[in-house]
Design a protein around this motif. Structure first.
Motif, mmCIF file in Angstrom:
data_model
loop_
_atom_site.group_PDB
_atom_site.id
_atom_site.type_symbol
_atom_site.label_atom_id
_atom_site.label_comp_id
_atom_site.label_asym_id
_atom_site.label_seq_id
_atom_site.Cartn_x
_atom_site.Cartn_y
_atom_site.Cartn_z
ATOM 1 N N THR A 20 19.927 31.182 -5.335
ATOM 2 C CA THR A 20 18.930 32.223 -5.485
ATOM 3 C C THR A 20 18.667 32.459 -6.955
ATOM 4 O O THR A 20 19.604 32.633 -7.723
ATOM 5 N N VAL A 21 17.417 32.428 -7.331
ATOM 6 C CA VAL A 21 17.008 32.800 -8.674
ATOM 7 C C VAL A 21 16.170 34.047 -8.494
ATOM 8 O O VAL A 21 15.145 34.024 -7.842
ATOM 9 N N ASP A 22 16.634 35.166 -9.045
ATOM 10 C CA ASP A 22 15.952 36.431 -8.833
ATOM 11 C C ASP A 22 15.649 37.066 -10.178
ATOM 12 O O ASP A 22 16.499 37.659 -10.796
ATOM 13 N N VAL A 23 14.417 36.898 -10.632
ATOM 14 C CA VAL A 23 14.004 37.463 -11.905
ATOM 15 C C VAL A 23 13.507 38.887 -11.679
ATOM 16 O O VAL A 23 13.903 39.807 -12.351
ATOM 17 N N GLN A 24 12.646 39.056 -10.722
ATOM 18 C CA GLN A 24 12.108 40.364 -10.365
ATOM 19 C C GLN A 24 11.398 40.169 -9.026
ATOM 20 O O GLN A 24 10.421 39.453 -8.940
ATOM 21 N N SER A 25 11.894 40.778 -7.960
ATOM 22 C CA SER A 25 11.377 40.521 -6.621
ATOM 23 C C SER A 25 10.178 41.404 -6.284
ATOM 24 O O SER A 25 10.292 42.388 -5.564
ATOM 25 N N VAL A 26 9.018 41.062 -6.804
ATOM 26 C CA VAL A 26 7.775 41.749 -6.479
ATOM 27 C C VAL A 26 6.670 40.713 -6.388
ATOM 28 O O VAL A 26 6.723 39.681 -7.019
ATOM 29 N N GLY A 27 5.649 40.987 -5.576
ATOM 30 C CA GLY A 27 4.511 40.084 -5.530
ATOM 31 C C GLY A 27 4.329 39.427 -4.190
ATOM 32 O O GLY A 27 4.650 39.983 -3.149
ATOM 33 N N ALA A 45 18.742 22.458 -7.540
ATOM 34 C CA ALA A 45 17.772 21.579 -8.184
ATOM 35 C C ALA A 45 16.343 22.006 -7.840
ATOM 36 O O ALA A 45 15.478 22.092 -8.722
ATOM 37 N N VAL A 46 16.106 22.295 -6.562
ATOM 38 C CA VAL A 46 14.771 22.731 -6.131
ATOM 39 C C VAL A 46 14.444 24.085 -6.760
ATOM 40 O O VAL A 46 13.343 24.297 -7.279
ATOM 41 N N SER A 47 15.401 25.001 -6.734
ATOM 42 C CA SER A 47 15.191 26.334 -7.306
ATOM 43 C C SER A 47 14.865 26.265 -8.785
ATOM 44 O O SER A 47 13.967 26.955 -9.270
ATOM 45 N N LYS A 48 15.572 25.417 -9.500
ATOM 46 C CA LYS A 48 15.359 25.281 -10.947
ATOM 47 C C LYS A 48 13.938 24.825 -11.252
ATOM 48 O O LYS A 48 13.274 25.388 -12.124
ATOM 49 N N GLU A 49 13.467 23.813 -10.539
ATOM 50 C CA GLU A 49 12.133 23.278 -10.804
ATOM 51 C C GLU A 49 11.033 24.265 -10.429
ATOM 52 O O GLU A 49 10.077 24.451 -11.180
ATOM 53 N N ILE A 50 11.166 24.909 -9.279
ATOM 54 C CA ILE A 50 10.132 25.859 -8.858
ATOM 55 C C ILE A 50 10.151 27.103 -9.737
ATOM 56 O O ILE A 50 9.098 27.651 -10.063
ATOM 57 N N SER A 51 11.323 27.535 -10.167
ATOM 58 C CA SER A 51 11.405 28.742 -10.998
ATOM 59 C C SER A 51 10.705 28.556 -12.344
ATOM 60 O O SER A 51 10.333 29.530 -12.991
ATOM 61 N N ALA A 52 10.491 27.313 -12.756
ATOM 62 C CA ALA A 52 9.811 27.039 -14.020
ATOM 63 C C ALA A 52 8.292 27.222 -13.922
ATOM 64 O O ALA A 52 7.609 27.252 -14.943
ATOM 65 N N LEU A 53 7.763 27.353 -12.697
ATOM 66 C CA LEU A 53 6.323 27.561 -12.530
ATOM 67 C C LEU A 53 5.929 28.957 -12.992
ATOM 68 O O LEU A 53 6.666 29.925 -12.746
ATOM 69 N N ASP A 54 4.784 29.070 -13.628
ATOM 70 C CA ASP A 54 4.287 30.360 -14.102
ATOM 71 C C ASP A 54 4.123 31.335 -12.944
ATOM 72 O O ASP A 54 3.560 30.978 -11.908
ATOM 73 N N GLY A 55 4.616 32.545 -13.134
ATOM 74 C CA GLY A 55 4.434 33.602 -12.158
ATOM 75 C C GLY A 55 5.539 33.737 -11.133
ATOM 76 O O GLY A 55 5.581 34.712 -10.388
#
Length: 96
Positions: A20-27, A45-55
């Motif tokens: 789980t990558v939780d920066v701010q759970s809104v949206g 690995a999947v979380s790391k790559e997707i978390s790099a997407l803007d927004g």
């Protein structure tokens, strides 16, 4: 914030069961189906790559179900998500 739980039943015995990558759970929350994930390393690995997407504000990848839940500030371009999953070495089937 990253949350990991050790799972001795995974392929290498030291992987987490949930990445789980939780920066701010809104949206906007979208659930995607991803094939090829088998353990916590895959989830990470999947979380790391997707978390790099803007927004992207939060991700939860679950290998057991093949589902990746992504929360973002605005709807994500599915092709960008597909490219991120591909970069991680897995295949995005589409929305769950």
């Amino acid at each position: 914030m990253t949350t990991e739980t050790t799972n001795s039943g995974s392929c290498c015995g030291s992987c987490s069961t949930d990445a789980t990558v939780d920066v701010q759970s809104v949206g906007v929350t979208t659930v995607y189906k991803v094939t090829g994930m088998t353990c916590g390393h895959c989830e990470g690995a999947v979380s790391k790559e997707i978390s790099a997407l803007d927004g992207v504000t939060a991700i939860q990848a679950v290998a057991k179900t093949g589902e990746v839940t992504v929360t973002s500030a605005a709807p994500l371009d599915e092709e960008a998500v597909r490219a991120a999953v591909d970069e991680a070495g897995y295949e995005l089937v589409g929305r769950a």
